[in-house]
Structure formats: structure tokens, C-alpha cells
Scaffold this motif. Sequence first.
Motif, PDB file in Angstrom:
ATOM      1  N   PHE A   7       0.876  -1.176   0.000  1.00 36.09           N
ATOM      2  CA  PHE A   7       0.000   0.000   0.000  1.00 36.09           C
ATOM      3  C   PHE A   7       0.908   1.219   0.000  1.00 36.09           C
ATOM      4  O   PHE A   7       1.727   1.389   0.913  1.00 36.09           O
ATOM      5  N   THR A   9       1.234   5.515  -0.636  1.00 34.84           N
ATOM      6  CA  THR A   9       0.629   6.822  -0.872  1.00 34.84           C
ATOM      7  C   THR A   9       1.565   7.692  -1.705  1.00 34.84           C
ATOM      8  O   THR A   9       2.760   7.423  -1.820  1.00 34.84           O
ATOM      9  N   ALA A  71      -7.720   3.634   2.799  1.00 33.71           N
ATOM     10  CA  ALA A  71      -7.072   2.440   3.360  1.00 33.71           C
ATOM     11  C   ALA A  71      -8.096   1.358   3.673  1.00 33.71           C
ATOM     12  O   ALA A  71      -7.881   0.171   3.378  1.00 33.71           O
ATOM     13  N   SER A  74      -9.185  -0.315   0.534  1.00 32.52           N
ATOM     14  CA  SER A  74      -8.187  -1.247  -0.004  1.00 32.52           C
ATOM     15  C   SER A  74      -8.184  -2.557   0.786  1.00 32.52           C
ATOM     16  O   SER A  74      -8.020  -3.640   0.212  1.00 32.52           O
ATOM     17  N   ALA A  81      -2.665  -5.210   3.837  1.00 31.76           N
ATOM     18  CA  ALA A  81      -1.355  -5.049   3.207  1.00 31.76           C
ATOM     19  C   ALA A  81      -0.246  -5.662   4.058  1.00 31.76           C
ATOM     20  O   ALA A  81      -0.338  -5.725   5.289  1.00 31.76           O
ATOM     21  N   VAL A  84       3.127  -1.099   4.152  1.00 37.20           N
ATOM     22  CA  VAL A  84       2.445   0.185   3.989  1.00 37.20           C
ATOM     23  C   VAL A  84       3.511   1.270   3.941  1.00 37.20           C
ATOM     24  O   VAL A  84       4.285   1.424   4.893  1.00 37.20           O
ATOM     25  N   ALA A  86       4.118   5.168   3.705  1.00 37.51           N
ATOM     26  CA  ALA A  86       3.573   6.525   3.788  1.00 37.51           C
ATOM     27  C   ALA A  86       4.576   7.458   3.119  1.00 37.51           C
ATOM     28  O   ALA A  86       5.479   8.011   3.750  1.00 37.51           O
ATOM     29  N   THR A 119      -2.382   7.521   7.667  1.00 33.76           N
ATOM     30  CA  THR A 119      -2.132   6.434   6.714  1.00 33.76           C
ATOM     31  C   THR A 119      -1.907   5.114   7.443  1.00 33.76           C
ATOM     32  O   THR A 119      -2.438   4.068   7.056  1.00 33.76           O
ATOM     33  N   PHE A 120      -1.119   5.150   8.497  1.00 35.05           N
ATOM     34  CA  PHE A 120      -0.810   3.930   9.244  1.00 35.05           C
ATOM     35  C   PHE A 120      -2.000   3.425  10.070  1.00 35.05           C
ATOM     36  O   PHE A 120      -2.158   2.215  10.283  1.00 35.05           O
ATOM     37  N   PHE A 123      -4.176   0.207   9.640  1.00 33.62           N
ATOM     38  CA  PHE A 123      -3.458  -1.061   9.519  1.00 33.62           C
ATOM     39  C   PHE A 123      -2.900  -1.559  10.857  1.00 33.62           C
ATOM     40  O   PHE A 123      -2.608  -2.750  10.993  1.00 33.62           O
ATOM     41  N   LEU A 135       5.472  -1.072   8.386  1.00 31.04           N
ATOM     42  CA  LEU A 135       5.065   0.310   8.147  1.00 31.04           C
ATOM     43  C   LEU A 135       6.320   1.111   7.818  1.00 31.04           C
ATOM     44  O   LEU A 135       7.302   1.071   8.576  1.00 31.04           O
TER      45      LEU A 135
END
Length: 259
Positions: A7, A9, A71, A74, A81, A84, A86, A119-120, A123, A135
Amino acid sequence: MSTRLAFITGASSGIGQALALRYYQAGYALALVARRTAQIEDWRAANGLDAQRVGIYEADVAVPDSIVAAAQASIARQGLADVVIANAGISIGMDTAMREDIAVMARIFAVNNVGMAATFHPFVQAMRERRSGTLVGIASVAGIRGLPGHGGYCASKAGVIGYCESLRGELRPDGVQVVTLCPGYIDTPLTRKNRYAMPFLMPATAFADKAFDAIEAGVRYRTIPWQMGVVAKLMRALPNAWFDRLLVGRSRKPRQTES
């Protein structure tokens, strides 16, 4: 899903796009996020990437609800994922004497810092329960020492380094890895706007190769290219008076109104 999933961004250009291609070449499925999804689709088609392996999601990482929703979409569509990244970030020069630049600084932090945490967020708990996952926070060598005219960007990337270090300590007991990557000067549309020398400038594809290897190896922190890591350590070791003298007359990053 048997195929591992990345994943990413900020996947519509630059480092994000280069990382997406590198992960695809390694056999990963992709979940790609950007505000400009049409550019991702055009890039996917131009490079012959299988649409069945590439999920594309529209989001503005500066708006937590937006990136969290992307997220979650997805995860619902492609599964949780494995990696991930970011990567989404902005770099704009600022002058604290200018009132409008305070808003610029707020925007930088909204994207580079709050946007990373948002973003994190979707997950973290699921990776804890699975006891696996990585991450990746994209910081910068600019986060190691402050540069004139770069106050917002340098502060934000210093914040990324500190945030990822904190998160790494929180999640490591649960089997979740946190990787901090500090790019030096990488040849992207963002850095092409710079009006100063960029030592050890690296193509985005070369950065993606080294970043992929570092993430797969589970490193905690890495500067790419390594030469900029040496420069950064030397700069960090310089006494403040010497450092200040070294930066006298250095070109500043363009402000938003100058871009």
C-alpha cells in the motif's frame, strides 16, 4: 491472498511511482493512493501493469478521514497489506515573517506528519493481531538539521523521524516492523524545482531499488544514498556556530508564491 500486497501513498509521481514499479516487479500486488488517480491509471497502462494486481484509490492525505477511507477500501477489496509506505509529502519554502506562510507550514504538517499517522492508523491493530507487517515512513536528510528557508519541511521531516522511532518501539513487541527511510536528493518533479546544488543526486529508480532492499531486510533506519548519510552525520556533528556560518548565503527553497 497468496500475493503479497504493498500500500503506497503519493503514488502518482516521483518516489512513490518508482517504489510502486519496484514492488510490482518483485511480484507484489499494489494498492496505490493519490489525489490524481487518472495519472496513476495512465502510468499503469503505459507500463503494462496488470489491472488485476493494481488497486487505485483517491485520497488527500491531509484530510485524515479521506486517507483512512481509502485504506479501509483497499483492505476490503484487496486484503490487509504486508507493507504500507507513507510516502506522500510536500516541500515548500517558507518565511516566518510572512503571515500566509504560517498556513503553508500547517499544510506541510497536515500532509507530512498527521497524514502519515492517518495512513498507518487503519493497519496498526490488524497487523498487531496478525503479528506481521511493515510500516514505512519516508522522512528526509532534511530532517537531521534545519536549513534556511526550509523551516516547515525540515521540522516536518524531523517529526517523521521521531514519530517513526516512537512507533517502532510501540509495535516491535507485536511483530510489526517500522522502517524509517531518509532520502537525500532524489531526481523527482519535486526536487527539480530546487535552485541550489544537490550533491549525490540519485535517480528515483535507483532509490526504489535500495529502498526495497532495505525494507525487505527489515532495517530500522537508513539514509539513501549512503553518501548523504555521511554528510548528514558530519553536519549533525558540526558545532552550531560553524554550521550557521556554513549556511550563510545559501539559496532558499522557493515559497509557495514563488513556485
